[in-house]
Scaffold this active site. Structure first.
Site, mmCIF file in Angstrom:
data_model
loop_
_atom_site.group_PDB
_atom_site.id
_atom_site.type_symbol
_atom_site.label_atom_id
_atom_site.label_comp_id
_atom_site.label_asym_id
_atom_site.label_seq_id
_atom_site.Cartn_x
_atom_site.Cartn_y
_atom_site.Cartn_z
ATOM 1 N N LYS A 165 -9.663 -26.367 4.849
ATOM 2 C CA LYS A 165 -8.922 -25.394 4.061
ATOM 3 C C LYS A 165 -8.964 -25.812 2.600
ATOM 4 C CE LYS A 165 -4.327 -23.195 3.996
ATOM 5 N NZ LYS A 165 -2.993 -23.200 4.645
ATOM 6 N N SER A 195 -1.540 -18.874 5.951
ATOM 7 C CA SER A 195 -2.446 -18.921 4.811
ATOM 8 C C SER A 195 -3.799 -19.559 5.121
ATOM 9 C CB SER A 195 -1.770 -19.711 3.684
ATOM 10 O OG SER A 195 -1.474 -21.040 4.102
ATOM 11 N N ILE A 245 3.333 -24.298 6.844
ATOM 12 C CA ILE A 245 4.727 -24.447 6.429
ATOM 13 C C ILE A 245 5.603 -23.334 6.985
ATOM 14 C CG2 ILE A 245 4.577 -23.137 4.268
ATOM 15 C CD1 ILE A 245 6.442 -25.225 3.019
ATOM 16 N N GLY A 246 4.995 -22.314 7.578
ATOM 17 C CA GLY A 246 5.775 -21.247 8.186
ATOM 18 C C GLY A 246 5.013 -20.565 9.308
ATOM 19 N N GLY A 247 3.890 -21.184 9.688
ATOM 20 C CA GLY A 247 3.024 -20.597 10.700
ATOM 21 C C GLY A 247 1.598 -20.455 10.229
ATOM 22 N N SER A 248 1.237 -21.148 9.145
ATOM 23 C CA SER A 248 -0.061 -20.948 8.492
ATOM 24 C C SER A 248 -1.246 -21.467 9.284
ATOM 25 C CB SER A 248 -0.051 -21.611 7.106
ATOM 26 O OG SER A 248 0.831 -20.937 6.250
#
Length: 650
Positions: A213, A288, A309-312
């Site tokens: 990434k 992301s 950090i939230g489901g990335s």
């Protein structure tokens, strides 16, 4: 006979200087403009006082004073209104000028990046026969590493193959960021020479190409995360995590596209554009880590590294039909990659993404090592625990499951995937029980409040000097709304039955230190209650949906804010390891299944469940207790064997 090497352009120093100059330049805030205008007015008055005795003042001052005194009320309104209109006009012109300038800057950066892309095909090795290509395309990274160890194929041939495949996938799905082909091929040749001279491999990942990434530091490449000021500023050294993988023999050949500032459930930024889902280019690959998921799903990579950090990691894996895991954050070093914005209440983590769970296990064996302690004192000396990984094969498990968190009800396809896994686990002899998730509604609002406790200031700081994509622009506009106005809008929304949207609006915004500490206390209390509930139920793991929907239409985040991540961000806040496993595809029966509409958000997400979603991948989420990442991987592998996923062939 090998053909000549592909021509790859290096970073042009003049372009780097151009971007650095742009980085140093500061944007003009409308507030600064108003201050300058007021200062100019005060300065003009001072000058007038100094020149009071001059013939200009003596000539025109009496007339001006007489005109002011004789102004009517309407005249005063016109005067004040005219001045205000002039100030507003200047502000609007400056904002428009800034927007146009940043858009032109983004277009220029995009053009520069395109010039740095490899135009021609990557020359292939003669040993890469059509039969071998077909075999590699369908194999796992574990099997590929074994093929290289047994001398069935060289590292160079494999690297050249995946460089070419990545190039082709990038052209179709716009999933690439910076290329590293020349360096990767050179490193592959060195590994082949070591293998020929010693007959040994340097490590378990010897010659295996790995994609990264864009947020990870890789020497000689940018880590832009979609921010223009970070373009053409290549890193001088690798992230320590990348160093661990390289030491094990891995080859880093490509960096993948992601969401600007890594903040969203899509992947779009002004430098590299939008990532398209290989299953349907009209739909998002998720965010992301969308570029990583799209590249792996399309066969341009076997294994890669993402962040979450939230489901990335989990949401793109779910959208694109691959597997991925977010490890316990305290087991992953944050050094050398774009990690968070300073807040630690909702910790982020980094983990592998791949088509096969066994590949994730191979990567985690390398990363979970005592070597992390040598460069990061915050990481405990905790190596990979093989005993936890073997638990699902040594005894029957007790697994809880839920199909909805009652905060947002997921689409029927996602609920059906959970039912499919539950049935398969029960047939295999495991105890699978419905589990009532401790009420997440209040804690979800707490999570969003903590994430926005600075009122968006850190995000504004990152975005300074860069064009902002629509998906973030609308979210940032909310940060400008004063608290009193938020309450008023929230009250109106509640009158129309939109309690969820009202709470999401009123709970966010800048917080004082006291308010932030109070929110953190609420987070701690929920963590304790969640753990106690888990232990009372005597669970080994939990199965649940990954998200509300399957892959959403492109551009959805510009219309709908990212408040649909309750199923994933909850486990970031709890810091529990959580992974996504592909199970099935959306069917016509799924989209025809009736669904209760409780609010405006449900109505919008229901509209995404049309015929274009048929055939999209559907996954489930696997969760275990903190520091039991190996057990999470073991359960994921068990599910992958019990419910084999049939990926689309690209």
């Amino acid at each position: 006979k090998m053909e000549e090497e592909p021509l790859l352009l290096n970073h042009d120093p003049s372009e780097r200087i151009l971007v650095r100059r742009r980085r140093r330049s500061r944007s003009f805030s409308p507030l600064i403009i108003v201050i300058v205008l007021i200062a100019a007015l005060i300065g003009a008055l001072i000058v007038a006082m100094v020149l009071e005795r001059s013939w200009v003042v003596k000539t025109f001052a009496p007339q001006f004073r007489s005109w002011i005194v004789n102004l009517s009320v309407a005249g005063w309104f016109l005067l004040v209104g005219g001045v205000a209109l002039g100030i507003i006009t200047i502000i609007v012109l400056v904002v428009v000028f800034q927007t146009v300038t940043l858009k032109r800057s983004a277009r220029r950066i995009r053009a520069m990046k395109k010039r740095h892309r490899t135009v021609q095909s990557i020359p292939q090795s003669e040993e890469m026969t059509p039969e071998l290509k077909s075999r590699i395309a369908s194999t796992s990274a574990v099997q590929l590493a074994e093929m290289i160890r047994e001398g069935q194929v060289s590292s160079e041939a494999v690297t050249r193959y995946f460089c070419q495949r990545a190039k082709e996938c990038g052209e179709k799905y716009n999933c690439l960021a910076d290329e590293n082909y020349t360096v990767a091929i050179s490193e592959a040749k060195k590994l082949d020479e070591i293998f020929r001279s010693t007959g040994k491999v340097v490590g378990p990942l010897h010659g295996v190409p790995i994609s990264l990434k864009d947020c990870f530091d890789l020497a000689g490449t940018d880590s832009t995360v979609g921010l223009i000021p970070r373009a053409f500023d290549p890193k001088e050294e690798d992230s320590p995590l990348i160093g661990l993988l390289k030491k094990a023999g891995a080859i880093m050949y490509i960096k993948t596209n992601d969401m600007q500032c890594l903040d969203g459930y899509e992947s779009h930024n002004p430098i590299f554009g939008t990532v398209y889902n290989p299953y349907n280019i009209e739909r998002s690959a998720g965010g992301s880590s969308g570029g990583e998921a799209a590249l792996i799903a399309a066969g341009g990579s076997l294994i890669g590294l993402g962040s979450d950090i939230g489901g990335s990691i989990r949401m793109p894996a779910h959208y694109c039909g691959i597997s991925g895991i977010k490890p316990t954050s305290k087991r992953i070093s944050k050094i050398g990659w774009f990690s968070g914005r300073g807040q630690e209440a909702i910790p982020d983590s980094a983990g592998p993404m791949g088509r096969y769970v066994e590949d994730l296990i191979m990567i985690m064996r390398v990363i979970f090592s005592d070597a992390q302690c040598e460069f990061d004192p915050e990481i405990p000396p905790m190596s990979f625990r093989e005993d936890l990984l073997k638990i699902p094969t040594e005894r029957k498990l007790t697994i809880g499951y839920y199909k909805t968190d009652h905060h947002f009800d997921p689409c029927y396809a996602n609920q059906r995937a959970v039912e499919t896994v539950v049935e398969a686990l029960r047939k295999d002899g495991h105890t699978v029980v419905p589990w009532e998730l401790p009420d997440p509604t209040e804690i979800i609002f707490t999570i969003f409040a903590l994430m926005d406790a600075d009122g968006g200031k850190s995000m504004f700081e990152f975005l300074e000097g860069s064009e902002v994509v629509p998906a973030l622009r609308n979210t940032l506009l909310v940060s400008y709304i004063p608290k009193s106005t938020r309450k008023l809008i929230g009250f109106i929304l509640k009158l129309f039955g939109q309690k969820l949207l009202a709470e999401s609006l009123t709970r966010t915004g800048e917080k004082s230190v006291f308010e932030t500490w109070r929110l953190q206390k609420q987070r701690k209390e929920y963590q304790r209650n969640f753990f106690e509930n888990w232990k009372k139920s005597n669970l080994d793991a939990v199965i649940c949906p990954v998200n509300l929907t399957v892959g959403v239409p492109n551009g959805s985040q510009a219309k709908v804010p990212p408040i649909n991540v309750s199923y994933t961000i909850l486990y970031n806040m709890l810091d529990y390891p959580a992974g996504a496993v592909p199970i099935d595809h959306v069917t016509l029966d799924d989209i025809r299944h009736p669904r209760k509409i409780k609010n405006l958000y449900d109505r919008v997400t229901r509209s995404w469940e049309d015929e274009t979603s048929v055939g999209m991948p559907v996954g489930v989420q696997v969760v275990t207790l903190p520091f039991q990442d190996e057990l999470c991987l073991g359960v994921m592998d068990l599910i992958a064997r019990l419910v084999p996923f049939r990926p689309k062939q690209f």
